[in-house]
Design a protein around this motif. Structure first.
Motif, PDB file in Angstrom:
ATOM      1  N   ARG A  92       0.822  -1.213   0.000  1.00 46.39           N
ATOM      2  CA  ARG A  92       0.000   0.000   0.000  1.00 46.39           C
ATOM      3  C   ARG A  92       0.852   1.257   0.000  1.00 46.39           C
ATOM      4  NH1 ARG A  92      -3.901  -0.291   4.922  1.00 46.39           N
ATOM      5  NH2 ARG A  92      -4.298   1.855   4.252  1.00 46.39           N
ATOM      6  N   LEU A  93       1.900   1.253   0.795  1.00 50.90           N
ATOM      7  CA  LEU A  93       2.774   2.426   0.825  1.00 50.90           C
ATOM      8  C   LEU A  93       3.455   2.637  -0.517  1.00 50.90           C
ATOM      9  CD1 LEU A  93       4.555   2.389   4.310  1.00 50.90           C
ATOM     10  CD2 LEU A  93       2.493   3.588   3.620  1.00 50.90           C
ATOM     11  N   ALA A  94       3.856   1.533  -1.155  1.00 52.72           N
ATOM     12  CA  ALA A  94       4.499   1.643  -2.469  1.00 52.72           C
ATOM     13  C   ALA A  94       3.543   2.286  -3.466  1.00 52.72           C
ATOM     14  CB  ALA A  94       4.941   0.268  -2.955  1.00 52.72           C
ATOM     15  N   ALA A  95       2.275   1.876  -3.438  1.00 57.93           N
ATOM     16  CA  ALA A  95       1.284   2.451  -4.344  1.00 57.93           C
ATOM     17  C   ALA A  95       1.097   3.943  -4.060  1.00 57.93           C
ATOM     18  CB  ALA A  95      -0.042   1.720  -4.196  1.00 57.93           C
ATOM     19  N   MET A  96       1.086   4.323  -2.787  1.00 59.84           N
ATOM     20  CA  MET A  96       0.924   5.733  -2.425  1.00 59.84           C
ATOM     21  C   MET A  96       2.109   6.562  -2.915  1.00 59.84           C
ATOM     22  SD  MET A  96      -0.573   5.085   1.440  1.00 59.84           S
ATOM     23  CE  MET A  96      -0.873   6.783   1.918  1.00 59.84           C
ATOM     24  N   ARG A  97       3.320   5.994  -2.803  1.00 60.92           N
ATOM     25  CA  ARG A  97       4.507   6.722  -3.275  1.00 60.92           C
ATOM     26  C   ARG A  97       4.494   6.887  -4.798  1.00 60.92           C
ATOM     27  NH1 ARG A  97       8.756   5.796   0.900  1.00 60.92           N
ATOM     28  NH2 ARG A  97       7.571   6.258   2.776  1.00 60.92           N
ATOM     29  N   GLU A  98       4.066   5.820  -5.485  1.00 65.68           N
ATOM     30  CA  GLU A  98       4.017   5.890  -6.943  1.00 65.68           C
ATOM     31  C   GLU A  98       3.017   6.939  -7.400  1.00 65.68           C
ATOM     32  OE1 GLU A  98       5.029   4.524 -10.906  1.00 65.68           O
ATOM     33  OE2 GLU A  98       5.962   4.181  -8.963  1.00 65.68           O
ATOM     34  N   GLU A  99       1.850   6.977  -6.743  1.00 66.94           N
ATOM     35  CA  GLU A  99       0.840   7.963  -7.105  1.00 66.94           C
ATOM     36  C   GLU A  99       1.328   9.384  -6.826  1.00 66.94           C
ATOM     37  OE1 GLU A  99      -2.621   6.909  -4.955  1.00 66.94           O
ATOM     38  OE2 GLU A  99      -2.916   5.003  -6.009  1.00 66.94           O
ATOM     39  N   ALA A 100       2.165   9.532  -5.812  1.00 67.41           N
ATOM     40  CA  ALA A 100       2.693  10.858  -5.466  1.00 67.41           C
ATOM     41  C   ALA A 100       3.882  11.248  -6.330  1.00 67.41           C
ATOM     42  CB  ALA A 100       3.098  10.881  -3.997  1.00 67.41           C
ATOM     43  N   GLY A 101       4.304  10.340  -7.239  1.00 66.11           N
ATOM     44  CA  GLY A 101       5.420  10.658  -8.129  1.00 66.11           C
ATOM     45  C   GLY A 101       6.779  10.281  -7.590  1.00 66.11           C
ATOM     46  N   ASP A 102       6.818   9.677  -6.435  1.00 69.74           N
ATOM     47  CA  ASP A 102       8.107   9.269  -5.844  1.00 69.74           C
ATOM     48  C   ASP A 102       8.439   7.861  -6.338  1.00 69.74           C
ATOM     49  OD1 ASP A 102      10.331   8.750  -4.348  1.00 69.74           O
ATOM     50  OD2 ASP A 102       9.287   8.652  -2.423  1.00 69.74           O
TER      51      ASP A 102
END
Length: 895
Positions: free
Chosen positions: A674-684
């Motif tokens: 879940r954290l990985a998905a959140m980072r990807e969506e944020a552009g990180d």
């Protein structure tokens, strides 16, 4: 409950034994049900298991897989595990992978779902045990050996490269050597035992069966050379143990039974703990050799002497039925028929049902009925019930009614219910009611309940009420209560209240809550509250909460709070949670938190999670973490995961990662995903990759695959491939196959091929096969053949078979037969069938016969597992119209 799943001699039982040793010091007891049989003992005494007991189900297939008692045992285990008053308990079991796979496999429409209860029981309760030591374990073993463990040091001299240490310690290599180097008679006895076990015969094999089955396992020369005392010499040699205290074939000594005889365990009851019909010695094959036989002999059909000995000696109904099914699957139809009769004669209702079904399909309705009636006379009504239902579906109502009447006369509840339904449909309402009353008098009120629903649905409200009252007079007020709810749904509140009052008078206390709601809807809040309080006093606190919800709807917030307080005082935590919601809605956040704290202290998981979030929002990060950890220590990692997500959303990435890692270390890698998905969506992208890799390291590489797809969509092909390869390296080949699909869809066929070939090289040929199918559908036969040729050159039988089919389609039968033969040499079933058809078409009847025989011997040549086309089925029937003899030759007419 924990079930270790692994191959024979991998240390499953020892691991369980070591794990429970500390419990003995704390006063726990260990119970191993085994007398008179494992299944019987478990079913008889599971209800008596008390707190602080380890239920030891070693080789759990003997409990969960028992065709007669398995589902009952499974249900008893689920009841035990869910009954808080009987805890704590620990259920430990072991299973071989093939059994675990059978019990957990999802059902298919064309096969009966035999293990639905076992599948639910085992969900999330199995732990795989590896076949070999990994590098870390081998390193530890070497260190222990250097410290003086001579047994381990000796084992490592033979297993240091392949890592099969536990198998060596259990004597597996020596067992295998003893089998491979045994004299012909002893080796033949072991092969008889291997075949018997892999085809479903009981664990304990009678000496008479083993001796009589041996003949056709020996060559003519070996048979002629048998010494007069070959039986004594062979059994004595096979009984000598290897290190690990195992013997290839050891004699079983039964303890004398100290249980009172009863119908279920006596021979008359149809259950036997033995496979032998004659009193005498019984033997058990070593587990390792049993599994070895399942692997090495799975494509072989036992010879004639095996089937003759089985018919002469076996009496266990379950084993006989399994053997009959195995014969049927191998197209040995004559032996399947004979063994089914044996199984039915010894009490197998499954075998009798098969025989009845065969007679029904053959048009012999009277014969099927006679057989079902004989089973009923012996006390087994299940076959008659099944036949009656089949006849009813076929429209043969009179015969169905006749059989249901026999069942009803015997007091069978199913017979009473079905006969009542038929009488009701025919307009004989008095007859239907009389049958329903008989069922109710016998303790089964479901027939009356069903008739009541039917009358209500038909608009006969007076008739429905009369039947419901009859049920209530017999002590079943739930029928009136159900009728009251139906009337409420139809809008007749007055009738609903009257029926609910009658249900209450009959002792149905759940009607108190319904009466409370009805009074509230009728505009009488005082009576509603009185009924709700009575319901809470009777243990139905949810009635107060439901009434509170109705008060909220009419803007009576204070009245709703008062009702929720009463529910909480009655012990219903839902009252506290509802109070918290009411306070929050009114802007009283302090009051909301106070009630949530009370609910959390009472152990409510939702309240605990909510309190974690509230503490975090209030800035009490230490308190939030402490509570989340406490929840995790109780076995629920959700608190840590939710807190990590909150920290991530708040921008505290380091704090989020630390909490997520703690959750992952405890077994929940999902939060890293879940954290990985959140980072990807944020552009990180870098942060997303790092977390995805950590998820992969924790055992979930699919996030790398998902990132690869996102990078591919974004046009970053190099990064997409790199991530897909990392996912593949971590054990998930889906990344490579998904990229291949995306490249093919985009028209980049060369790149699609390259990625699919990389997946195939890594062990997943499906994508190459899929690409080939896509190209063939598009008319590019040459492109399809090129891909399949790649698989064929790599020795993949699926590629060879598909390529053979393509060659046959274009008329190149010689090349098609050559490719099919190469694939068939690997044991590929589809290739064997294709080869048989090609040979039959070319006039090579003997060659076709040999290929079909090899396919049939696997036991997998069945319509519901292999989609045989009409051409293959017709060819098979032309060659084997009456099935096969044990040696694979076409059987003569035998019916």
């Amino acid at each position: 409950m924990v079930v270790l799943v692994g191959s024979s001699s991998t240390g499953k039982t020892r691991a369980c034994w070591e794990a429970v040793q500390p419990l003995a010091l704390e006063g726990w007891r260990l119970w191993h049900p085994y007398d008179p049989t494992r299944a019987d003992a478990a079913l008889e005494d599971l209800h008596a298991v008390r707190p602080r007991t380890v239920v030891w189900l070693n080789e759990a297939q003997h409990y969960l897989g028992d065709l007669q008692l398995g589902e009952l045992i499974t249900s008893a285990l689920r009841t035990l595990l869910s009954d808080r008053e009987r805890g704590p308990v620990l259920v430990l079991g072991t299973l071989w992978p093939e059994y675990a796979s059978s019990y957990t496999a999802l059902p298919t429409p064309d096969r009966p779902d035999l293990y639905s209860a076992a599948r639910e029981l085992l969900a999330a309760r199995t732990v795989p045990v590896p076949d070999t030591f990994d590098d870390e374990a081998l390193h530890t073993a070497r260190r222990l050996a250097l410290q003086g463990d001579s047994l381990l040091a000796d084992a490592l001299t033979r297993t240091a490269t392949e890592g099969r240490v536990t198998q060596d310690l259990a004597g597996a290599p020596e067992l295998l050597r003893r089998y491979e180097q045994a004299p012909p008679a002893a080796r033949a006895l072991l092969e008889v035992a291997m075949d018997a076990r892999r085809l479903g015969v009981h664990l304990h094999l009678s000496q008479g069966f083993l001796i009589d089955a041996v003949d056709d396992y020996l060559t003519v020369t070996d048979y002629d050379a048998l010494a007069e005392n070959w039986v004594e010499e062979s059994f004595a040699a096979l009984a000598r143990p290897v290190h690990g205290k195992q013997a290839p074939l050891r004699r079983i000594r039964h303890r004398p039974s100290r249980r009172p005889a009863d119908a279920r365990t006596s021979p008359a009851g149809g259950r036997s703990g033995s496979s032998g019909s004659q009193p005498g010695p019984e033997y058990r094959l070593a587990d390792f050799l049993e599994e070895h036989g399942r692997t090495t002999r799975r494509s072989l059909c036992p010879p004639a002497s095996f089937w003759y000995a089985a018919e002469a000696h076996l009496t266990d109904p379950e084993g006989l039925h399994k053997l009959a099914v195995a014969a049927e699957h191998r197209h040995r139809h004559q032996w399947a028929h004979r063994l089914r009769h044996q199984a039915a004669a010894h009490g197998s209702s499954d075998a009798l049902r098969d025989l009845v079904q065969m007679q029904l399909r053959a048009g012999d309705t009277q014969g099927a009925q006679d057989a079902a009636q004989r089973a009923g006379e012996a006390g087994d009504h299940s076959v008659m019930s099944w036949l009656a239902q089949e006849l009813a579906w076929q429209g043969n109502t009179e015969r169905a009614k006749f059989l249901y009447q026999i069942l009803a006369d015997a007091g069978d509840s199913t017979g009473l219910m079905r006969l009542a339904e038929l009488r009701e449909r025919a307009g004989d309402r008095e007859g239907a009611e009389a049958l329903a009353q008989r069922a109710a008098d016998g303790g089964n009120g479901s027939v009356l309940a069903k008739l009541t629903r039917d009358r209500e649905s038909a608009g006969d409200y007076e008739g429905a009420e009369a039947l419901a009252q009859r049920a209530a007079d017999g002590g079943n007020g739930s029928v009136l209560a159900e009728l009251a709810r139906d009337r409420e749904k139809s809008g007749d509140l007055k009738s609903a209240e009257a029926l609910a009052q009658r249900a209450l008078a009959a002792g149905n206390t759940e009607s108190l809550g319904h009466l409370a709601l009805l009074c509230q809807k009728a505009g009488d809040p005082a009576r509603a509250e009185a009924f709700a309080c009575r319901a809470a006093d009777a243990g139905h606190g949810e009635a107060l909460i439901q009434l509170a919800d109705l008060r909220v709807e009419i803007n009576d917030g204070e009245g709703a709070k008062l009702l929720c307080r009463r529910a909480a005082e009655a012990g219903d935590v839902g009252g506290l949670i509802r109070l918290a919601g009411l306070c929050k809605g009114a802007g009283d956040h302090a009051g909301a938190e106070a009630f949530i704290r009370q609910a959390a202290d009472a152990g409510n998981t939702w309240a605990q999670f909510r309190l974690v979030a509230m503490r975090e929002t209030a800035g009490d990060r230490v308190g939030a973490e402490a509570l989340a950890q406490r929840i995790a220590n109780d076995g629920d990692l959700g608190g840590l995961a939710r807190l990590a997500a909150m920290r991530e959303e708040a921008g505290d990435r380091a704090g989020a990662e630390a909490l997520a890692q703690r959750a992952a270390d405890a077994g929940d890698a999902e939060i890293l995903v879940r954290l990985a998905a959140m980072r990807e969506e944020a552009g990180d992208r870098a942060g997303a990759e790092a977390l995805a890799q950590r998820a992969a390291d924790a055992g979930d590489p699919k996030e790398l695959t998902r990132l690869a797809e996102l990078r591919e969509v974004a046009g970053d092909r190099a990064e997409a491939e790199a991530l897909a390869q990392r996912a593949a390296n971590a054990g998930d080949l889906g990344g490579l196959t998904r990229l291949a699909e995306m490249r093919e869809e985009a028209g980049d066929r060369a790149e699609a091929e390259a990625l699919a070939q990389r997946a195939a090289d890594a062990g997943d040929p499906k994508e190459l096969t899929r690409l080939a199918a896509m190209r063939e559908e598009a008319g590019d036969r040459a492109g399809a053949e090129a891909l399949l040729q790649y698989l064929a050159d790599a020795g993949n039988p699926g590629g060879l078979t598909r390529l053979a089919r393509l060659r046959a389609k274009v008329g190149d039968r010689a090349r098609a037969q050559s490719l099919a033969q190469r694939a068939a040499a690997t044991g590929n079933l589809t290739a064997l069938v294709l080869l048989a058809v090609l040979r039959e078409e070319s006039g090579d009847r003997k060659g076709a016969e040999a290929a079909f025989q090899r396919a049939a011997d696997t036991g997998r040549l069945r319509p519901h597992t292999l989609k045989l086309d009409k051409q293959a089925s017709a060819a098979f029937l032309r060659i084997f119209p009456y099935g096969l003899d044990p040696d694979g030759a076409p059987a003569a007419s035998w019916s």
